[in-house]
Scaffold this motif. Structure first.
Motif, short mmCIF file in Angstrom:
data_model
loop_
_atom_site.label_atom_id
_atom_site.label_comp_id
_atom_site.label_asym_id
_atom_site.label_seq_id
_atom_site.Cartn_x
_atom_site.Cartn_y
_atom_site.Cartn_z
N CYS A 1 0.84 -1.21 0.00
CA CYS A 1 0.00 0.00 0.00
C CYS A 1 0.87 1.25 0.00
N ASP A 2 0.49 2.23 -0.82
CA ASP A 2 1.09 3.56 -0.75
C ASP A 2 -0.05 4.58 -0.65
N GLU A 3 0.26 5.85 -0.89
CA GLU A 3 -0.77 6.87 -0.72
C GLU A 3 -1.88 6.78 -1.76
N GLN A 4 -1.62 6.15 -2.90
CA GLN A 4 -2.59 6.13 -3.98
C GLN A 4 -3.22 4.77 -4.23
N TYR A 5 -2.46 3.70 -4.04
CA TYR A 5 -2.93 2.39 -4.48
C TYR A 5 -2.70 1.31 -3.43
N LEU A 6 -3.58 0.33 -3.47
CA LEU A 6 -3.37 -0.95 -2.80
C LEU A 6 -3.08 -1.96 -3.90
N THR A 7 -1.91 -2.58 -3.85
CA THR A 7 -1.50 -3.50 -4.91
C THR A 7 -1.43 -4.92 -4.38
N LEU A 8 -2.21 -5.78 -4.99
CA LEU A 8 -2.20 -7.22 -4.69
C LEU A 8 -1.43 -7.94 -5.78
N SER A 9 -0.56 -8.85 -5.40
CA SER A 9 0.15 -9.64 -6.39
C SER A 9 0.23 -11.09 -5.93
N VAL A 10 0.11 -11.99 -6.89
CA VAL A 10 0.27 -13.42 -6.66
C VAL A 10 1.27 -13.92 -7.70
N ASP A 11 2.40 -14.44 -7.25
CA ASP A 11 3.41 -14.92 -8.19
C ASP A 11 3.77 -16.37 -7.88
N ASP A 12 4.12 -17.13 -8.91
CA ASP A 12 4.47 -18.53 -8.73
C ASP A 12 5.71 -18.88 -9.56
N ASN A 13 6.23 -20.07 -9.33
CA ASN A 13 7.40 -20.55 -10.06
C ASN A 13 7.03 -21.64 -11.06
N GLY A 14 5.80 -21.53 -11.60
CA GLY A 14 5.30 -22.55 -12.52
C GLY A 14 5.80 -22.39 -13.94
N ARG A 15 5.06 -22.98 -14.86
CA ARG A 15 5.50 -23.06 -16.25
C ARG A 15 5.29 -21.78 -17.03
N GLY A 16 4.47 -20.84 -16.54
CA GLY A 16 4.27 -19.57 -17.24
C GLY A 16 3.45 -19.74 -18.51
N GLY A 17 3.49 -18.70 -19.36
CA GLY A 17 2.78 -18.75 -20.63
C GLY A 17 1.30 -18.44 -20.54
N ALA A 18 0.84 -17.85 -19.42
CA ALA A 18 -0.59 -17.55 -19.27
C ALA A 18 -0.92 -16.19 -19.89
#
Length: 258
Positions: free
Chosen positions: A191-208
């Motif tokens: 969180c900063d003054e302007q945005y709440l940022t949610l992220s989900v990252d994985d170590n999978g095969r990618g390409g999505a």
């Protein structure tokens, strides 16, 4: 009804923005034959698409989990019946034991699906705690590792916002196990003054990708847009996937024009 009305209203704002490019002067009509009608149809479509995607997710969970377990129980019961007809009591007992195990799996799957339809703690606990509980349940079921990074002092979320972000994480985790074959997942809230940022990252095969991808990716994007958030996916082939949702904290930015 009030919850979906809020989602629809926020979705309308996103589609109004699409019809009003940044270089357009205030009050200047958009380059659309009927921008108001377009906004209404598009906004309602966003909500309906998210609802339909949720039905698809439930059907998929029932098919992959409870239905398969029920079929297994049925096969073991038929085998137990055949064994009894041939006087093989031991084999019949083994098949009955397997049937009971399969039915226990059905009960667990149905309980999980009912719980996921409306997480009971979503309005009771702080949002990071609810996400942590979701991640731990997923980790226990998949044997994958989940790491968390939550900024302290995160602002409270409105009901529609919390539900949308929860569903996005839920779908992202489902994709990690169903498609990405990931062994490690990170969930963060910054969180900063302007945005709440949610992220989900994985170590999978990618390409999505959202375009040309499955319904799950589209539903995540629709849910983000419906609460006025930005959404994108970074998923190079072979290098994992990162899902990002950036929610503006200033509600005045989401107001419709006069």
């Amino acid at each position: 009804m009030y919850e979906y009305a809020d989602l629809a209203a926020l979705a309308l704002v996103q589609h109004w923005r699409l019809g009003h490019p940044p270089d357009q002067q205030p009050g200047e009509p958009a380059c659309l034959e009927n921008p108001n009608e377009y906004a209404v149809v598009s906004g309602v479509s966003a909500v309906l698409a998210a609802s339909e995607a949720e039905r698809v997710r439930i059907a998929r969970d029932l098919h992959d989990g409870a239905r398969q377990a029920l079929l297994g129980a049925q096969l073991h019961l038929e085998a137990a019946h055949t064994a009894l007809l041939h006087g093989n009591v031991r084999a019949s007992q083994d098949h009955l034991s397997h049937s009971r195990t399969a039915l226990d799996t059905v009960e667990q799957e149905l309980s999980r699906i009912v719980h996921d339809l409306h997480p009971p703690r979503l309005g009771e606990a702080e949002f990071p705690i609810v996400l942590s509980e979701l991640g731990e349940r997923w980790a226990a079921a998949t044997q994958a590792r989940v790491h968390y990074a939550f900024d302290p002092g995160l602002p409270p979320l409105e009901g529609a916002q919390a539900i949308a972000l929860y569903r996005i994480v839920q779908e992202a985790l489902a994709n990690c196990s169903r498609h990405a074959c990931a062994s490690r997942v990170g969930i963060s809230l910054v969180c900063d003054e302007q945005y709440l940022t949610l992220s989900v990252d994985d170590n999978g095969r990618g390409g999505a990708t959202v375009r040309g991808g499955g319904v799950g990716l589209l539903s995540m994007a629709q849910r983000a847009y419906a609460i006025g958030a930005d959404f994108w996916i970074d998923s190079p082939p072979g290098k994992g996937t990162r899902v990002v949702v950036r929610l503006p904290l200033d509600r005045r930015r989401l107001q419709l024009p006069q």
